[in-house]
Design a protein around this motif. Structure first.
Motif, PDB file in Angstrom:
ATOM      1  N   LYS A   8      10.063  -9.876   0.774  1.00 51.63           N
ATOM      2  CA  LYS A   8       9.764  -8.530   1.505  1.00 51.63           C
ATOM      3  C   LYS A   8       9.074  -7.470   0.863  1.00 51.63           C
ATOM      4  N   PHE A   9       8.851  -7.741  -0.708  1.00 54.60           N
ATOM      5  CA  PHE A   9       8.260  -6.817  -1.639  1.00 54.60           C
ATOM      6  C   PHE A   9       6.790  -7.131  -1.823  1.00 54.60           C
ATOM      7  N   PHE A  10       6.883  -8.728  -1.966  1.00 58.88           N
ATOM      8  CA  PHE A  10       5.576  -9.395  -2.154  1.00 58.88           C
ATOM      9  C   PHE A  10       5.033 -10.148  -0.958  1.00 58.88           C
ATOM     10  N   LEU A  11       3.870  -9.797  -0.491  1.00 61.37           N
ATOM     11  CA  LEU A  11       3.045 -10.286   0.372  1.00 61.37           C
ATOM     12  C   LEU A  11       2.190 -11.501  -0.101  1.00 61.37           C
ATOM     13  N   ASN A 241      -0.207  -8.132  -4.561  1.00 59.25           N
ATOM     14  CA  ASN A 241      -0.294  -7.237  -3.273  1.00 59.25           C
ATOM     15  C   ASN A 241       1.108  -7.000  -2.895  1.00 59.25           C
ATOM     16  N   LEU A 242       1.270  -5.460  -2.958  1.00 63.50           N
ATOM     17  CA  LEU A 242       2.570  -5.117  -2.515  1.00 63.50           C
ATOM     18  C   LEU A 242       2.574  -4.702  -1.148  1.00 63.50           C
ATOM     19  N   ASN A 243       3.665  -4.726  -0.340  1.00 67.18           N
ATOM     20  CA  ASN A 243       3.943  -4.175   1.075  1.00 67.18           C
ATOM     21  C   ASN A 243       4.167  -2.574   1.204  1.00 67.18           C
ATOM     22  N   LYS A 244       3.947  -1.769   0.060  1.00 69.91           N
ATOM     23  CA  LYS A 244       4.189  -0.452   0.410  1.00 69.91           C
ATOM     24  C   LYS A 244       3.570   0.331  -0.629  1.00 69.91           C
ATOM     25  N   GLN A 245       3.424   1.647  -0.230  1.00 68.12           N
ATOM     26  CA  GLN A 245       2.519   2.508  -1.049  1.00 68.12           C
ATOM     27  C   GLN A 245       3.499   2.686  -2.612  1.00 68.12           C
ATOM     28  N   ILE A 246       2.869   2.954  -3.571  1.00 65.08           N
ATOM     29  CA  ILE A 246       3.391   3.136  -4.776  1.00 65.08           C
ATOM     30  C   ILE A 246       2.566   4.027  -5.673  1.00 65.08           C
ATOM     31  N   VAL A 259      -1.331   4.264 -17.891  1.00 63.41           N
ATOM     32  CA  VAL A 259      -1.857   4.593 -16.476  1.00 63.41           C
ATOM     33  C   VAL A 259      -3.259   4.656 -16.606  1.00 63.41           C
ATOM     34  N   THR A 260      -3.945   5.200 -17.482  1.00 62.04           N
ATOM     35  CA  THR A 260      -5.210   5.049 -17.498  1.00 62.04           C
ATOM     36  C   THR A 260      -5.618   3.637 -17.460  1.00 62.04           C
ATOM     37  N   GLU A 261      -5.153   2.774 -18.117  1.00 65.34           N
ATOM     38  CA  GLU A 261      -5.598   1.399 -18.390  1.00 65.34           C
ATOM     39  C   GLU A 261      -5.471   0.688 -17.002  1.00 65.34           C
ATOM     40  N   LEU A 262      -4.344   1.067 -16.281  1.00 61.97           N
ATOM     41  CA  LEU A 262      -4.122   0.673 -14.954  1.00 61.97           C
ATOM     42  C   LEU A 262      -5.179   1.148 -13.960  1.00 61.97           C
ATOM     43  N   GLN A 263      -5.676   2.243 -14.139  1.00 61.68           N
ATOM     44  CA  GLN A 263      -6.644   2.926 -13.305  1.00 61.68           C
ATOM     45  C   GLN A 263      -8.042   2.366 -13.584  1.00 61.68           C
ATOM     46  N   HIS A 264      -8.217   1.758 -14.905  1.00 63.56           N
ATOM     47  CA  HIS A 264      -9.838   1.250 -14.688  1.00 63.56           C
ATOM     48  C   HIS A 264      -9.497  -0.244 -14.508  1.00 63.56           C
ATOM     49  N   LEU A 265      -8.523  -1.026 -14.178  1.00 62.12           N
ATOM     50  CA  LEU A 265      -8.424  -2.153 -13.382  1.00 62.12           C
ATOM     51  C   LEU A 265      -8.388  -1.744 -11.839  1.00 62.12           C
ATOM     52  N   ASN A 266      -8.152  -0.598 -11.634  1.00 63.17           N
ATOM     53  CA  ASN A 266      -8.098  -0.369 -10.170  1.00 63.17           C
ATOM     54  C   ASN A 266      -8.966   0.798  -9.937  1.00 63.17           C
ATOM     55  N   PRO A 267     -10.014   0.917 -10.181  1.00 68.34           N
ATOM     56  CA  PRO A 267     -10.799   2.185  -9.910  1.00 68.34           C
ATOM     57  C   PRO A 267     -11.007   2.663  -8.592  1.00 68.34           C
ATOM     58  N   SER A 268     -10.679   1.815  -7.592  1.00 63.63           N
ATOM     59  CA  SER A 268     -11.058   2.179  -6.246  1.00 63.63           C
ATOM     60  C   SER A 268      -9.757   3.006  -5.814  1.00 63.63           C
ATOM     61  N   ILE A 269      -8.860   3.298  -6.325  1.00 62.05           N
ATOM     62  CA  ILE A 269      -7.936   4.219  -6.013  1.00 62.05           C
ATOM     63  C   ILE A 269      -8.276   5.519  -6.407  1.00 62.05           C
ATOM     64  N   LYS A 270      -8.542   6.303  -5.522  1.00 62.60           N
ATOM     65  CA  LYS A 270      -9.137   7.870  -5.665  1.00 62.60           C
ATOM     66  C   LYS A 270      -7.761   8.590  -6.202  1.00 62.60           C
ATOM     67  N   THR A 277      -1.407   3.188   3.980  1.00 63.20           N
ATOM     68  CA  THR A 277      -1.469   2.280   5.056  1.00 63.20           C
ATOM     69  C   THR A 277      -1.614   0.641   4.533  1.00 63.20           C
ATOM     70  N   GLY A 278      -2.083   0.790   3.395  1.00 65.13           N
ATOM     71  CA  GLY A 278      -2.494  -0.450   2.466  1.00 65.13           C
ATOM     72  C   GLY A 278      -3.964  -0.556   2.888  1.00 65.13           C
ATOM     73  N   PRO A 279      -4.311  -1.523   2.208  1.00 66.91           N
ATOM     74  CA  PRO A 279      -3.660  -2.557   1.432  1.00 66.91           C
ATOM     75  C   PRO A 279      -3.279  -2.045  -0.130  1.00 66.91           C
ATOM     76  N   HIS A 280      -2.083  -2.607  -0.724  1.00 70.17           N
ATOM     77  CA  HIS A 280      -1.548  -2.066  -1.799  1.00 70.17           C
ATOM     78  C   HIS A 280      -1.684  -3.085  -2.980  1.00 70.17           C
ATOM     79  N   LYS A 281      -3.052  -3.600  -3.038  1.00 70.84           N
ATOM     80  CA  LYS A 281      -3.125  -4.522  -4.182  1.00 70.84           C
ATOM     81  C   LYS A 281      -3.528  -3.734  -5.383  1.00 70.84           C
ATOM     82  N   LEU A 282      -2.882  -4.469  -6.592  1.00 76.59           N
ATOM     83  CA  LEU A 282      -3.093  -3.867  -7.846  1.00 76.59           C
ATOM     84  C   LEU A 282      -3.519  -5.010  -8.828  1.00 76.59           C
ATOM     85  N   LEU A 283      -4.439  -4.809  -9.645  1.00 80.67           N
ATOM     86  CA  LEU A 283      -4.750  -5.638 -10.667  1.00 80.67           C
ATOM     87  C   LEU A 283      -3.982  -5.370 -11.876  1.00 80.67           C
TER      88      LEU A 283
END
Length: 355
Positions: A8-11, A241-246, A259-270, A277-283
């Motif tokens: 349910k939580f991991f697609l 890939n999660l199935n909900k916003q986080i 969180v800054t390190e996470l942002q550098h792996l996921n810089p597309s998240i503004k 509405t997804g996708p909620h992919k995180l590196l």
């Protein structure tokens, strides 16, 4: 542990994105070798390093070893993935160094003309290749999407210029129209139409020699007695890939990372949250994946908020907004990085809507 995680939580959990190897044991001889060595085996354009223009930049970079170390350190999280994509497409390994010249391997880089991300993809190119952007995400910054888009574009240019990689690189930097005009001028004058013979903008005249020089420096560092960071020839990140916003702070806490390190792996998240509405992919770094996967299920169970952009109205205050939305001032200030208590009408801030 992984079997206990609810579907349910991991697609989807992708380990070693796309063509990255799924093995993560550092004890293997493959993983003990440096990524630089792997790249060196796949270089295809080094014969032109004898050109005076390239030799000049090799000398320039040799005289600035600090810059080389910085570039190597910045590239570390992304280099293995990009190398794997380039090699899988049977492209010259020199292309892994293109982000060093375009953006200095800075995922949030933005040029004066609006080119974005590691690969400095502009809006027109992004739209042509189907990259999506909105108020929540700009996938020109997405590490995996932008890499595949850039390589698709380079493959197109390579074919367009009759398998000439130097012309393809020049067109990537200056645009095909600029290169086409330079070729046409030389043809009219009865001159050669190879890259070295064209009258191109100064930036593009420097672009290709710089790329070839940095490729040579980074893969011949021992011979040149230059220190570069050791980067293992193994995946740095995995994709979840999660199935909900986080909220990214909650995800970073679950992974025991900043969180800054996470942002550098996921810089597309503004925003500081994934798209509503997804996708909620995180590196997530491979080294933090176990922590993340063991904790994130409970985080998602407890996380019942959906975040949206609230436009500040005349007369609004933090007290009024938080009271109307049943939130705390501390939370709203932290999420939106608000210093003090001043807010400006017409601006937008993130507000959680709790179900």
């Amino acid at each position: 542990m992984y079997k206990k995680l609810s579907k349910k939580f991991f697609l989807l959990i992708i380990v070693g994105l796309l063509l990255q190897t799924t093995a993560t044991t550092a004890a293997t001889s493959k993983y003990n070798q440096s990524v630089w060595k792997s790249i060196k085996k796949n270089l295809r354009l080094q014969r032109v390093t004898r050109k005076p223009q390239v030799k000049a930049y090799i000398k320039h970079y040799q005289q600035d070893p600090y810059h080389i170390r910085v570039l190597g350190k910045r590239a570390a999280p992304y280099l293995y993935f990009i190398k794997q994509q380039v090699i899988a497409r049977k492209m010259p390994a020199e292309l892994v160094f293109l982000p060093m010249i375009e953006s200095a391997y800075q995922p949030f880089a933005e040029s004066k003309v609006g080119a974005i991300g590691l690969w400095q993809i502009n809006a027109v190119t992004g739209e042509h290749f189907g990259i999506t952007t909105d108020e929540w995400t700009d996938n020109r910054r997405d590490i995996t999407i932008a890499t595949n888009t850039a390589l698709n574009y380079l493959a197109y240019l390579h074919k367009k210029y009759d398998d000439d990689w130097l012309l393809a690189l020049a067109a990537y930097n200056a645009g095909p129209r600029t290169v086409n005009r330079a070729i046409a001028r030389n043809r009219d004058l009865g001159k050669k139409t190879d890259y070295w013979s064209l009258d191109l903008p100064q930036q593009t005249k420097q672009f290709v020699p710089k790329l070839l020089a940095i490729s040579h420096i980074m893969t011949h560092y021992k011979k040149l007695k230059i220190t570069v960071p050791h980067i293992a020839n193994q995946p740095y990140f995995v994709a979840v890939n999660l199935n909900k916003q986080i909220h990214l702070q909650l995800a970073a806490d679950a992974a025991d990372m900043q969180v800054t390190e996470l942002q550098h792996l996921n810089p597309s998240i503004k925003q500081l949250v994934t798209h509503p509405t997804g996708p909620h992919k995180l590196l997530i770094p491979v080294t933090q994946a176990n922590n993340f996967l063991s904790k994130i299920q409970n985080v998602l169970k407890q996380y019942k908020s959906t975040w949206y952009n609230y436009k500040i109205l005349p007369g609004d205050s933090l007290i009024k907004i938080t009271k109307n939305h049943s939130q705390t001032i501390a939370l709203i200030k932290n999420v939106n990085n608000i210093k003090g208590n001043l807010i400006i009408a017409g601006k937008t801030i993130l507000i959680p809507h709790t179900s």
